[in-house]
Design a protein around this motif. Structure first.
Motif, PDB file in Angstrom:
ATOM      1  N   ALA A   1      -7.190  -8.354  -9.497  1.00 17.08           N
ATOM      2  CA  ALA A   1      -6.256  -7.518 -10.244  1.00 17.08           C
ATOM      3  C   ALA A   1      -5.473  -6.590  -9.321  1.00 17.08           C
ATOM      4  O   ALA A   1      -4.277  -6.369  -9.509  1.00 17.08           O
ATOM      5  N   ILE A   2      -6.137  -6.059  -8.300  1.00 11.33           N
ATOM      6  CA  ILE A   2      -5.448  -5.165  -7.356  1.00 11.33           C
ATOM      7  C   ILE A   2      -4.339  -5.919  -6.633  1.00 11.33           C
ATOM      8  O   ILE A   2      -3.215  -5.438  -6.497  1.00 11.33           O
ATOM      9  N   VAL A   3      -4.655  -7.134  -6.174  1.00  9.23           N
ATOM     10  CA  VAL A   3      -3.638  -7.924  -5.465  1.00  9.23           C
ATOM     11  C   VAL A   3      -2.511  -8.310  -6.416  1.00  9.23           C
ATOM     12  O   VAL A   3      -1.325  -8.264  -6.062  1.00  9.23           O
ATOM     13  N   GLU A   4      -2.857  -8.692  -7.652  1.00  6.70           N
ATOM     14  CA  GLU A   4      -1.842  -9.105  -8.621  1.00  6.70           C
ATOM     15  C   GLU A   4      -0.846  -7.978  -8.882  1.00  6.70           C
ATOM     16  O   GLU A   4       0.371  -8.199  -8.934  1.00  6.70           O
ATOM     17  N   HIS A   5      -1.346  -6.752  -9.049  1.00  4.96           N
ATOM     18  CA  HIS A   5      -0.474  -5.635  -9.405  1.00  4.96           C
ATOM     19  C   HIS A   5       0.059  -4.897  -8.184  1.00  4.96           C
ATOM     20  O   HIS A   5       1.016  -4.116  -8.315  1.00  4.96           O
ATOM     21  N   GLY A   6      -0.550  -5.126  -7.022  1.00  6.25           N
ATOM     22  CA  GLY A   6      -0.099  -4.426  -5.827  1.00  6.25           C
ATOM     23  C   GLY A   6      -0.307  -2.931  -5.895  1.00  6.25           C
ATOM     24  O   GLY A   6       0.363  -2.162  -5.193  1.00  6.25           O
ATOM     25  N   SER A   7      -1.243  -2.520  -6.741  1.00  7.66           N
ATOM     26  CA  SER A   7      -1.444  -1.083  -6.956  1.00  7.66           C
ATOM     27  C   SER A   7      -2.814  -0.865  -7.568  1.00  7.66           C
ATOM     28  O   SER A   7      -3.199  -1.558  -8.514  1.00  7.66           O
TER      29      SER A   7
ATOM     30  N   ARG B   1       1.720   3.480   0.579  1.00  2.97           N
ATOM     31  CA  ARG B   1       2.797   2.879  -0.219  1.00  2.97           C
ATOM     32  C   ARG B   1       2.493   1.474  -0.722  1.00  2.97           C
ATOM     33  O   ARG B   1       3.132   1.006  -1.662  1.00  2.97           O
ATOM     34  N   SER B   2       1.561   0.763  -0.100  1.00  5.98           N
ATOM     35  CA  SER B   2       1.375  -0.639  -0.476  1.00  5.98           C
ATOM     36  C   SER B   2      -0.073  -1.067  -0.323  1.00  5.98           C
ATOM     37  O   SER B   2      -0.862  -0.424   0.389  1.00  5.98           O
TER      38      SER B   2
END
Length: 301
Positions: free
Chosen positions: A14-20, A56-57
């Motif tokens: 989920a973290i990778v999918e949303h980038g946040s 930031r990312s």
């Protein structure tokens, strides 16, 4: 795999999918700090750094990207299995709108209504009966039922019931007075009972086939109708020769009140098909009806 381990893997995906972390935490229903701790637990357990994090990312490391490539299909498969189980538990509800011909409604669908309602009592079956060809998408229908030869080419089609057959019939009284045609072309010399196409208004040309030879015969006679069922009684009364679906004249043939003609020229042909758009998400009532129709097909002898 323990449940906590699967939760850690889903959190990582989920973290990778949303980038946040914040957006992933919102999706998972947890706080960003709890999600961050979950990821640290996963990295500690694996002995790998899975994410590169800046202010930031967020992006996966090489090891994280490789693991994610194999992890995502597995998560999707698990989600699909759970959804399938839930769908089987939940009874479909809603309205199913079908556009069907009159013959299909009477011969094919009418016997299905009772069993379908018993299996899916919360689905309203809304049948629009008309013989003219319509655009089911523009008309707001979920699906249509037509003969195979009338199906639009860009639709998914599923067979309903068995093959059909047309029968040329006449009463013994008519044949005693006018004789028996030996070939389809001899029908031009007989009093034939005509049907008019509801779409074009033209008269139906009787279609025949034998040993690969196909022909159409334009017939004439004392009666023209746009409701073929009327011709059953007219044939029984000796008015002329009729060309109708087998189920429409089965009783008259069984009783000897109608006699078959030109049998070698009227082989069975593919019957009715349910058709629907291929590029649309399928409504659950339609999915239920398709499953039911396939069960009926398998149950037939």
């Amino acid at each position: 795999m323990r449940g906590s381990e699967f939760a850690e893997l889903r959190a990582f995906a989920a973290i990778v999918e949303h980038g946040s972390f914040a957006r992933a935490a919102a999706q998972l229903g947890m706080s960003a700090s709890a999600l961050s701790q979950t990821l640290r637990n996963l990295e500690s357990r694996l002995g790998l750094r899975l994410l590169n994090r800046t202010t930031r990312s967020v992006a996966p490391t090489e090891a994280g990207a490789q693991m994610l490539a194999r992890l995502l299909p597995a998560i999707a498969e698990i989600d699909a299995a759970v959804e399938q189980a839930v769908n089987q538990r939940q009874q479909p509800t809603g309205r199913l709108r079908l556009n069907v011909t009159r013959v299909a409604a009477l011969h094919c669908l009418a016997p299905m209504i009772g069993p379908f309602h018993r299996q899916y009592p919360d689905i309203t079956l809304d049948l629009n009966v008309e013989d003219r060809l319509v655009d089911i998408v523009a008309g707001g229908f979920d699906a249509g039922v037509r003969l195979h030869e009338k199906l639009p080419k860009d639709m998914v089609a599923i067979k309903l019931g068995g093959d059909l057959r047309m029968r040329v019939v006449a009463s013994p009284d008519y044949l005693a007075r006018h004789g028996r045609p030996q070939t389809p072309r001899e029908l031009r010399d007989h009093r034939c009972l005509n049907c008019r196409w509801p779409t074009s208004g033209t008269l139906y040309r009787w279609e025949f086939e034998r040993d690969g030879e196909a022909l159409e015969v334009a017939v004439a006679g004392p009666v023209i109708v746009d409701e073929p069922e009327i011709l059953v009684q007219a044939a029984l009364d000796g008015v002329g020769i009729a060309y109708l679906f087998e189920h429409q004249v089965a009783a008259g043939l069984a009783e000897g009140r109608l006699l078959p003609l030109l049998e070698a020229w009227s082989p069975p042909f593919p019957g009715f098909y349910l058709y629907y758009p291929a590029n649309r998400q399928m409504p659950r009532p339609l999915r239920a009806f398709i499953d039911f129709a396939r069960q009926q097909q398998r149950a037939e002898p």
